[in-house]
Design a protein around this motif. Structure first.
Motif, PDB file in Angstrom:
ATOM      1  N   ASP A   1       7.565  -3.210   2.242  1.00  0.00           N
ATOM      2  CA  ASP A   1       7.090  -3.117   3.436  1.00  0.00           C
ATOM      3  C   ASP A   1       8.122  -3.636   4.716  1.00  0.00           C
ATOM      4  O   ASP A   1       8.186  -3.105   5.872  1.00  0.00           O
ATOM      5  CB  ASP A   1       5.721  -4.071   3.750  1.00  0.00           C
TER       6      ASP A   1
ATOM      7  N   ARG B   1       4.353   7.224   4.688  1.00  0.00           N
ATOM      8  CA  ARG B   1       4.594   7.476   3.516  1.00  0.00           C
ATOM      9  C   ARG B   1       5.979   7.940   3.324  1.00  0.00           C
ATOM     10  O   ARG B   1       6.608   7.797   2.183  1.00  0.00           O
ATOM     11  CB  ARG B   1       3.469   8.235   2.871  1.00  0.00           C
TER      12      ARG B   1
ATOM     13  N   LYS C   1       0.789  -9.620  -4.619  1.00  0.00           N
ATOM     14  CA  LYS C   1       2.139  -9.230  -5.079  1.00  0.00           C
ATOM     15  C   LYS C   1       3.416  -9.848  -4.193  1.00  0.00           C
ATOM     16  O   LYS C   1       4.240 -10.346  -4.947  1.00  0.00           O
ATOM     17  CB  LYS C   1       2.426  -7.652  -4.685  1.00  0.00           C
TER      18      LYS C   1
ATOM     19  N   GLY D   1       0.956  -1.433  -1.565  1.00  0.00           N
ATOM     20  CA  GLY D   1      -0.127  -1.088  -2.296  1.00  0.00           C
ATOM     21  C   GLY D   1      -0.203   0.456  -2.540  1.00  0.00           C
ATOM     22  O   GLY D   1      -0.881   0.976  -3.610  1.00  0.00           O
TER      23      GLY D   1
ATOM     24  N   ARG E   1      -6.830   5.030  -6.673  1.00  0.00           N
ATOM     25  CA  ARG E   1      -5.641   4.655  -7.133  1.00  0.00           C
ATOM     26  C   ARG E   1      -5.164   4.129  -8.482  1.00  0.00           C
ATOM     27  O   ARG E   1      -4.309   4.064  -9.065  1.00  0.00           O
ATOM     28  CB  ARG E   1      -4.990   3.395  -6.182  1.00  0.00           C
TER      29      ARG E   1
HETATM   30  C1  S3P Z   1      -0.890  -0.115   1.966  1.00  0.00           C
HETATM   31  C2  S3P Z   1      -0.455  -1.339   1.644  1.00  0.00           C
HETATM   32  C3  S3P Z   1       0.092  -2.443   2.468  1.00  0.00           C
HETATM   33  C4  S3P Z   1       1.267  -1.393   3.301  1.00  0.00           C
HETATM   34  C5  S3P Z   1       0.277  -0.543   4.104  1.00  0.00           C
HETATM   35  C6  S3P Z   1      -0.392   0.365   3.294  1.00  0.00           C
HETATM   36  C7  S3P Z   1      -1.538   0.614   1.085  1.00  0.00           C
HETATM   37  O1  S3P Z   1       1.046  -3.186   1.760  1.00  0.00           O
HETATM   38  O2  S3P Z   1       2.318  -0.808   2.713  1.00  0.00           O
HETATM   39  O3  S3P Z   1      -0.493  -1.104   4.872  1.00  0.00           O
HETATM   40  O4  S3P Z   1      -1.687   1.981   1.298  1.00  0.00           O
HETATM   41  O5  S3P Z   1      -2.188   0.122   0.216  1.00  0.00           O
HETATM   42  P1  S3P Z   1       0.513  -4.509   0.806  1.00  0.00           P
HETATM   43  O6  S3P Z   1      -0.236  -3.887  -0.459  1.00  0.00           O
HETATM   44  O7  S3P Z   1       1.599  -5.187   0.469  1.00  0.00           O
HETATM   45  O8  S3P Z   1      -0.433  -5.087   1.629  1.00  0.00           O
END
Ligand code: S3P
Length: 172
Positions: free
Chosen positions: A35, A59, A16, A81, A138
């Motif tokens: 992020d 969250r 992404k 994610g 998910r």
């Molecule tokens: C998460 C993905 C991470 C980040 C965190 C949690 C998730 O982002 O937000 O570590 O819950 O899948 P990326 O998808 O950019 O790695």
């Protein structure tokens, strides 16, 4: 007329961030990573937030970030994610954007995650099993995207081209 955002969703390691930056450059649009937005606001890194305050707190920050970012227009949004886990996030993002799910296999994600930055949710003895477990939970959320993009063992250029094709087709 408002210009819709381009919103990338998908599991960690699906590409992404790289694809968002590429799309931003090609389309000359600003790119916002949820992020990075959170890290700037919290003045802490994602691993620090997870470690000091826990996932539930992260969250909540993520929810606040989406509330603000989704109000923008004409940008590319690189979503963490887990953004999709909150249905309100999906609803807000859909109001102003077109959602693309970068779909990939657990094996491919695992390889990319191993090479990438530190992800707190992957601090487990068996990350591949964890990926499979989280993907199962998910998948129904990711599937709510407007378009599914095959990102499995694809290069950043290939994924970017697939998304651009959809955008161009939508215009015609
Ligand atoms: C998460 C993905 C991470 C980040 C965190 C949690 C998730 O982002 O937000 O570590 O819950 O899948 P990326 O998808 O950019 O790695």
């Amino acid at each position: 007329m408002k210009i819709k955002n381009i919103v990338l969703i998908g599991f960690m390691g699906s590409g992404k961030s790289f694809v968002s930056n590429k799309l931003g450059a090609v389309l000359n649009r600003p790119v916002i990573s949820t992020d990075k937005w959170i890290e700037k606001r919290a003045e802490r890194t994602i691993p620090e937030i997870f470690q000091d305050s826990g996932e539930a707190y992260f969250r909540r920050l993520e929810r606040q970030a989406i509330e603000e970012i989704a109000l923008k227009e004409g940008i590319v949004i690189d979503c963490g994610g887990g953004v999709v886990l909150n249905q309100r996030n999906l609803e807000d993002l859909k109001k102003t954007g077109i959602l693309f799910y970068l779909e990939a296999s657990a094996d491919f994600l695992f390889k990319n995650i191993q090479r990438g930055e530190h992800r707190p949710l992957m601090d487990v003895s068996d990350p591949l099993s964890k990926i499979k477990e989280l993907l199962k939970i998910r998948e129904p959320f990711y599937q709510q995207a407007d378009y599914l993009i095959d990102a499995d063992y694809k290069t950043i250029d290939e994924i970017t081209a697939s998304i651009l094709k959809v955008i161009i087709d939508e215009r015609n």
